[in-house]
Enzyme design. Structure first.
Site, PDB file in Angstrom:
ATOM      1  N   GLU A 293       0.837  -1.310  -0.099  1.00 53.89           N
ATOM      2  CA  GLU A 293      -0.056  -0.074   0.010  1.00 53.89           C
ATOM      3  C   GLU A 293       0.909   1.267  -0.093  1.00 53.89           C
ATOM      4  O   GLU A 293       0.647   2.122   0.716  1.00 53.89           O
ATOM      5  CB  GLU A 293      -0.925   0.240   1.294  1.00 53.89           C
ATOM      6  CG  GLU A 293      -2.046  -0.996   1.041  1.00 53.89           C
ATOM      7  CD  GLU A 293      -2.933  -1.220   2.194  1.00 53.89           C
ATOM      8  OE1 GLU A 293      -3.923  -1.499   2.123  1.00 53.89           O
ATOM      9  OE2 GLU A 293      -2.472  -0.862   3.655  1.00 53.89           O
ATOM     10  N   ASP A 367      -8.343  -9.209   3.690  1.00 50.63           N
ATOM     11  CA  ASP A 367      -8.077  -7.990   4.599  1.00 50.63           C
ATOM     12  C   ASP A 367      -9.058  -7.801   5.607  1.00 50.63           C
ATOM     13  O   ASP A 367      -9.938  -6.884   5.560  1.00 50.63           O
ATOM     14  CB  ASP A 367      -8.000  -6.590   4.024  1.00 50.63           C
ATOM     15  CG  ASP A 367      -7.521  -5.455   4.838  1.00 50.63           C
ATOM     16  OD1 ASP A 367      -7.144  -5.518   5.802  1.00 50.63           O
ATOM     17  OD2 ASP A 367      -7.788  -4.348   4.093  1.00 50.63           O
ATOM     18  N   GLU A 395     -13.037  -2.473  11.378  1.00 48.58           N
ATOM     19  CA  GLU A 395     -13.140  -1.767  10.104  1.00 48.58           C
ATOM     20  C   GLU A 395     -13.983  -2.181   8.985  1.00 48.58           C
ATOM     21  O   GLU A 395     -14.748  -1.247   8.480  1.00 48.58           O
ATOM     22  CB  GLU A 395     -11.504  -2.013   9.448  1.00 48.58           C
ATOM     23  CG  GLU A 395     -11.436  -1.238   8.323  1.00 48.58           C
ATOM     24  CD  GLU A 395      -9.945  -1.571   7.768  1.00 48.58           C
ATOM     25  OE1 GLU A 395      -9.738  -1.070   6.580  1.00 48.58           O
ATOM     26  OE2 GLU A 395      -9.206  -2.182   8.320  1.00 48.58           O
TER      27      GLU A 395
END
Length: 705
Positions: A293, A367, A395
């Protein structure tokens, strides 16, 4: 003569007492030491708890012994109405207890009952003190008490994704607990309460800073701040760790390169490690995110992850430090299935890492989705210690507003059999070292704490912090047992509260999966903030687009990861690969993860895939509505502050569940061309209404687009 009106004088007398009253705002977490009802307290137990003996081979006082004594005095004093006598004595070592284990026994001393907490080290005494308090809080009897407990995993850590400006990436409970600007001069009393909460679960490490690291954290002024926090945490057995930005030798070191094979770079890291250990003698080590990332890493110089990890490992090794190197790597330039990249990069490096390097692996290959299959790297690295990384912060599971008790998710991962060394090769046995016997073992959880008064934003979200800690100590505990404990310690032992709240907790993760990503769907969330649905999103880089993952078309739905697709199943051991690759044996809750399935495919229920999908979404909505009814029935049995807070959040969650259901089903219906089955409510709006929703300034978002 006192001329104050009587009411004023009475109020003046009452104010000191009122100022001591605690609102039930969640600050005390599960460490609530309110007086137990007399009916719940056995007379013999109360008498035994009047004298607690702390027994160690050293038999001497320390800051950790003082912390245990303080907790017992405060805790039992509150629970029983009278503090115990706490004495310290010397005893012989018990090899079975190791450095952190404890042994609780009910004994008779001088003709009087007492409780002995025995351990080889002071940390074990502290953990034993909290275990005793937990037993008393939850109504456990002391008669015949003979309980020994040893942690199954050595390093049990929280990973804080906290930035130096006090924002928290994927944090939903306010700003960071760490008040960097006034550290090291001002130490917020809350730091001690954080340490108490962690120690009560047996957590023994905390990574203070975000994995998307800032090199500034490794400079002298910030290291002094970290050292101040380490000083508060040390009596509670908690080591401090820091994230290391791989390019720090350039950014704060003045070098022209961060090449791990450059001798000047290696020397810089060694000097930096010496500096850190000079300030923090028990510093745990580094956590590193590299070449993922956009983060810098060894591949920028044509080097491997092992090269990068080893240069840091060599720097901390003389001090007993470790390096946790994250396997969360992916690059859009690699055209293959994103879920395969970590395995492809790390499997060839097995055995090439230094002995003090552990590879930290997320529970699944994508993820932290509401449900994923287990990561194929678990058990594949037979010569490299593996750290299981779980996410406590929500998240992808409704963040700070939705109830999602994650112990069932954690247990699902821990109990998965990888068949790495034959049947029984569970993830739990891999990470606790009992399968492959590495010298180092560890588990990490991405924290959900912030400076909100109740620590975790949602009054029920602390159950996830609690569950992670309890499973990090003993992964054989059940999700139900942990939920029962937490509920009793947080809301009391009234069965009218314990049973329904525990039931809500245990059902919540599956309900969230149902209204977000049922049947193996994944990565359907809206851009950037990850809060609501966005299955239509197709304007980002390839491996961030939801359409890349669900692959809906007129023929069906799902990502083909069998030999006819990306062949990601080949990364699993043969028994798992065969199970996942066959439509007939693939678990239906992972079906669309591994297969592109026709809309008319008949599920185990006899319904078509389309109908089953719709009914899962509807079930998720109905589950939340059921919790609203359940919670409403608890009014008056739970304090008004927390009851009202949860009631409001459940209303929001019901709206969220409908939003996910309606948006996803309308979008997928454009491909299936089938009507909603009976029992599924019609959406409130057309598809374009949901497609135009764009939330701004969401908590925890790393950027605001």
């Amino acid at each position: 003569m006192n001329r104050l009106p009587l009411l004023v004088r009475l109020l003046a007398l009452a104010l000191p007492a009122l100022s001591l009253a605690r609102a039930e705002d969640g600050y005390r977490l599960w460490l609530r030491y309110d007086r137990l009802p007399d009916a719940a307290l056995r007379a013999a137990d109360a008498k035994a708890l009047g004298h607690v003996v702390l027994a160690t081979p050293a038999g001497t006082d320390s800051a950790t012994i003082a912390a245990a004594r303080d907790e017992l005095t405060t805790g039992l004093g509150g629970l029983l109405g009278q503090p115990p006598a706490v004495t310290l004595e010397k005893t012989s070592a018990d090899g079975a207890l190791g450095d952190e284990g404890y042994h609780l026994t009910a004994v008779t001393r001088g003709g009087q009952p007492a409780v002995v907490i025995a351990a080889n080290r002071d940390a074990g005494i502290l953990y034993g003190a909290f275990a005793l308090l937990r037993r008393v809080q939850t109504g456990g009897a002391l008669a015949g008490l003979n309980l020994a407990s040893v942690p199954k995993i050595q390093r049990r850590l929280l990973n804080h994704w906290d930035n130096l400006d006090r924002t928290i990436e994927r944090g939903y409970a306010g700003f960071s607990l760490w008040e960097w600007f006034v550290l090291p001069d001002y130490l917020d009393p809350r730091y001690r309460d954080y340490a108490r909460a962690c120690a009560s679960l047996g957590l023994n490490g905390t990574v203070l800073t975000n994995v998307n690291a800032d090199a500034l954290a490794l400079t002298a002024p910030w290291l002094r701040k970290a050292a101040a926090l380490a000083g508060v945490f040390r009596p509670y057995g908690i080591r401090v760790y820091l994230t290391a930005r791989f390019s720090a030798p350039i950014e704060v070191g003045g070098l022209k390169t961060a090449d791990p094979l450059d001798p000047a770079v290696a020397q810089w890291w060694k000097d930096k490690a010496d500096e850190i250990y000079g300030l923090i003698p028990d510093f745990g080590g580094f956590l590193v995110k590299a070449n993922s990332e956009g983060q810098p890493g060894p591949q920028d110089y044509g080097r491997t992850h092992a090269d990068g990890a080893n240069v840091l490992a060599d720097a901390v090794a003389p001090h007993g430090g470790i390096v946790m190197w994250r396997a969360f790597v992916y690059d859009q330039k690699i055209p293959d299935d994103r879920t395969k990249q970590a395995y492809d990069e790390f499997k060839p490096l097995d055995g090439k890492f230094r002995p003090n390097v552990l590879v930290q692996i997320k529970n699944g290959p994508l993820d932290f989705q509401p449900r994923e299959p287990v990561h194929p790297l678990f058990g594949a690295l037979t010569h490299t210690p593996e750290v299981l990384e779980l996410q406590i912060t929500q998240e992808y599971l409704g963040q700070g507003t939705d109830l999602a008790y994650l112990a069932p998710l954690y247990k699902e991962v821990l109990d998965t059999d990888t068949f790495a060394a034959g049947p029984g090769s569970t993830v739990a046995r891999i990470i606790d070292g009992s399968l492959q016997h590495p010298a180092l073992t560890a588990i990490a959880g991405v924290a959900n704490t912030g400076d909100d008064r109740d620590w975790c934003g949602h009054p029920l979200a602390a159950a996830n912090w609690y569950a992670f800690g309890r499973l990090a100590w003993d992964h054989d505990l059940s999700a139900a047992q942990i939920a029962d404990e937490w509920t009793r310690m947080t809301f009391g032992n009234d069965p009218r509260v314990v049973a329904p709240v525990t039931a809500m907790l245990l059902a919540s993760r599956e309900a969230v999966v149902d209204y977000m990503t049922p049947l193996g769907l994944h990565h359907l969330m809206a851009t950037d903030h990850h809060y609501g649905p966005g299955p239509w999103v197709d304007n980002l880089r390839r491996d961030w687009n939801p359409v890349y993952y669900h692959r809906a078309d007129a023929a069906g739905l799902g990502f083909d990861r069998t030999a006819t697709g990306s062949n990601a199943v080949a990364q699993y051991t043969p028994p798992l690969a065969q199970k996942y690759a066959d439509l007939a044996t693939c678990p239906e809750n992972l079906l669309l993860w591994f297969h592109h399935v026709p809309w008319d495919y008949r599920m185990h229920s006899g319904r078509t895939l389309w109908d089953e999908l719709c009914l899962h979404y509807q079930h998720g909505v109905e589950a939340v509505r059921g919790w609203e009814t359940t919670w409403a029935s608890l009014r008056g049995l739970i304090d008004d502050e927390r009851w009202a807070h949860v009631a409001a959040l459940l209303r929001i969650q019901e709206q969220d569940a409908r939003h996910w259901r309606d948006a996803c089903l309308l979008y997928f219906q454009t491909f299936s061309r089938r009507p909603l089955p009976a029992g599924v409510e019609a959406p409130a709006h057309p598809l374009d209404y949901y497609e135009q929703i764009h939330l701004r300034h969401m908590p925890g978002s790393p950027t605001d687009k």
